[in-house]
Design a protein around this motif. Structure first.
Motif, short mmCIF file in Angstrom:
data_model
loop_
_atom_site.label_atom_id
_atom_site.label_comp_id
_atom_site.label_asym_id
_atom_site.label_seq_id
_atom_site.Cartn_x
_atom_site.Cartn_y
_atom_site.Cartn_z
N UNK A 62 0.82 -1.22 0.00
CA UNK A 62 0.00 0.00 0.00
C UNK A 62 0.86 1.27 0.00
N UNK A 63 1.90 1.29 0.83
CA UNK A 63 2.77 2.46 0.93
C UNK A 63 3.54 2.67 -0.37
N UNK A 64 4.20 1.60 -0.87
CA UNK A 64 4.98 1.76 -2.10
C UNK A 64 4.08 2.03 -3.29
N UNK A 65 2.87 1.49 -3.29
CA UNK A 65 1.92 1.77 -4.37
C UNK A 65 1.53 3.24 -4.38
N UNK A 66 1.26 3.78 -3.19
CA UNK A 66 0.89 5.19 -3.08
C UNK A 66 2.03 6.11 -3.53
N UNK A 67 3.27 5.62 -3.37
CA UNK A 67 4.43 6.38 -3.85
C UNK A 67 4.67 6.18 -5.35
N UNK A 68 3.98 5.22 -5.95
CA UNK A 68 4.20 4.91 -7.36
C UNK A 68 5.52 4.19 -7.58
N UNK A 69 5.96 3.44 -6.57
CA UNK A 69 7.26 2.78 -6.64
C UNK A 69 7.13 1.26 -6.55
N UNK A 70 6.19 0.72 -7.32
CA UNK A 70 5.96 -0.72 -7.37
C UNK A 70 6.75 -1.32 -8.52
N UNK A 71 7.32 -2.46 -8.26
CA UNK A 71 8.10 -3.20 -9.24
C UNK A 71 7.39 -4.51 -9.54
N UNK A 72 7.23 -4.84 -10.80
CA UNK A 72 6.69 -6.15 -11.16
C UNK A 72 7.82 -7.16 -11.04
N UNK A 73 7.87 -7.85 -9.91
CA UNK A 73 8.91 -8.84 -9.64
C UNK A 73 8.35 -10.25 -9.71
N UNK A 74 7.32 -10.43 -10.53
CA UNK A 74 6.64 -11.72 -10.62
C UNK A 74 7.62 -12.84 -10.95
N UNK A 75 8.51 -12.63 -11.90
CA UNK A 75 9.42 -13.69 -12.31
C UNK A 75 10.38 -14.08 -11.19
N UNK A 76 10.97 -13.12 -10.53
CA UNK A 76 11.99 -13.42 -9.52
C UNK A 76 11.43 -13.62 -8.11
N UNK A 77 10.40 -12.85 -7.75
CA UNK A 77 9.93 -12.87 -6.36
C UNK A 77 8.45 -13.21 -6.21
N UNK A 78 7.79 -13.54 -7.30
CA UNK A 78 6.43 -14.05 -7.22
C UNK A 78 5.31 -13.04 -7.32
N UNK A 79 5.61 -11.76 -7.36
CA UNK A 79 4.55 -10.77 -7.46
C UNK A 79 5.10 -9.37 -7.33
N UNK A 80 4.22 -8.38 -7.21
CA UNK A 80 4.65 -6.99 -7.08
C UNK A 80 5.48 -6.78 -5.80
N UNK A 81 6.51 -5.99 -5.91
CA UNK A 81 7.39 -5.64 -4.80
C UNK A 81 7.73 -4.16 -4.90
N UNK A 82 8.55 -3.69 -3.99
CA UNK A 82 9.02 -2.30 -4.03
C UNK A 82 10.17 -2.19 -5.02
N UNK A 83 10.20 -1.08 -5.74
CA UNK A 83 11.41 -0.76 -6.50
C UNK A 83 12.51 -0.50 -5.48
N UNK A 84 13.75 -0.52 -5.92
CA UNK A 84 14.85 -0.15 -5.02
C UNK A 84 14.91 1.38 -5.06
N UNK A 85 14.56 2.01 -3.93
CA UNK A 85 14.46 3.47 -3.91
C UNK A 85 14.88 4.02 -2.56
N UNK A 86 15.10 5.32 -2.56
CA UNK A 86 15.27 6.10 -1.33
C UNK A 86 14.42 7.34 -1.48
N UNK A 87 13.61 7.60 -0.47
CA UNK A 87 12.84 8.84 -0.39
C UNK A 87 13.34 9.58 0.84
N UNK A 88 13.74 10.82 0.65
CA UNK A 88 14.13 11.68 1.76
C UNK A 88 13.00 12.68 1.94
N UNK A 89 12.50 12.75 3.18
CA UNK A 89 11.37 13.63 3.46
C UNK A 89 11.68 14.50 4.67
N UNK A 90 11.05 15.65 4.70
CA UNK A 90 11.09 16.52 5.87
C UNK A 90 9.67 16.60 6.38
#
Length: 183
Positions: A127-155
């Motif tokens: 839900x969190x990574x989807x709301x950030x638009x940072x979902x990765x289709x990792x179906x082949x390697x990890x079986x389904x949607x996962x987080x992209x490799x990212x860093x978000x810096x927030x204040x």
């Protein structure tokens, strides 16, 4: 159940995961956006949702999967350099993975057997990574949607930087020392 039925179901699931990931990643967070703090994640208990409420400068490190090789190289950099991040004004570091709470906790314990102030967050429904638009289709390697490799810096609740690895299997721009340079 016949082999054809299983194959059809498997193909349909792969297609659904790919379309879902593409749709969810259609609008990626950018500087100036608000963090999706209403999205429930989990930290210590599989049945108790946690609503994130960061204060001050926070870093969210998104990883495709706990216990995967590259993720298990990335997260220790944030654990080992936690004091350097604190010295640069960072109040909290969150490692976010689309895994269940049990896996996320076990991974944290393996990486930091003596404990760490770095918080490991299970975004078990993405839900969190989807709301950030940072979902990765990792179906082949990890079986389904996962987080992209990212860093978000927030204040507080406002995003200042979004860094996304072009290749989720690589560790370049989101490595701890590179992120420290931005602060």
């Amino acid at each position: 159940m016949s082999c054809e039925t299983v194959s059809f179901a498997s193909d349909a699931a792969k297609t659904a995961h790919a379309h879902a990931a593409a749709l969810l990643a259609s609008r990626q967070a950018k500087p100036g956006d608000k963090l999706p703090l209403k999205e429930h994640v989990k930290e210590t208990d599989a049945t108790t949702p946690l609503i994130l409420a960061p204060s001050g400068k926070s870093i969210f490190v998104g990883v495709p999967g706990a216990f995967t090789p590259t993720c298990s190289l990335q997260a220790p950099g944030y654990i080992e350099r936690y004091d350097e991040f604190k010295a640069k004004g960072v109040s909290e570091i969150f490692v976010v993975t689309v895994n269940d709470t049990f896996v996320t906790k076990a991974w944290k314990e393996k990486l930091a057997p003596k404990g760490t102030p770095v918080r490991f967050i299970a975004d078990d429904q993405a839900l969190f990574v989807s709301a950030l638009g940072l979902v990765l289709d990792a179906t082949t390697a990890l079986g389904g949607p996962r987080a992209k490799r990212f860093v978000v810096i927030a204040n507080d609740d406002t995003i200042e930087h979004v860094i996304v690895e072009e290749n989720a299997g690589s560790l370049t721009a989101t490595e701890a020392s590179k992120v420290l340079e931005l602060l």
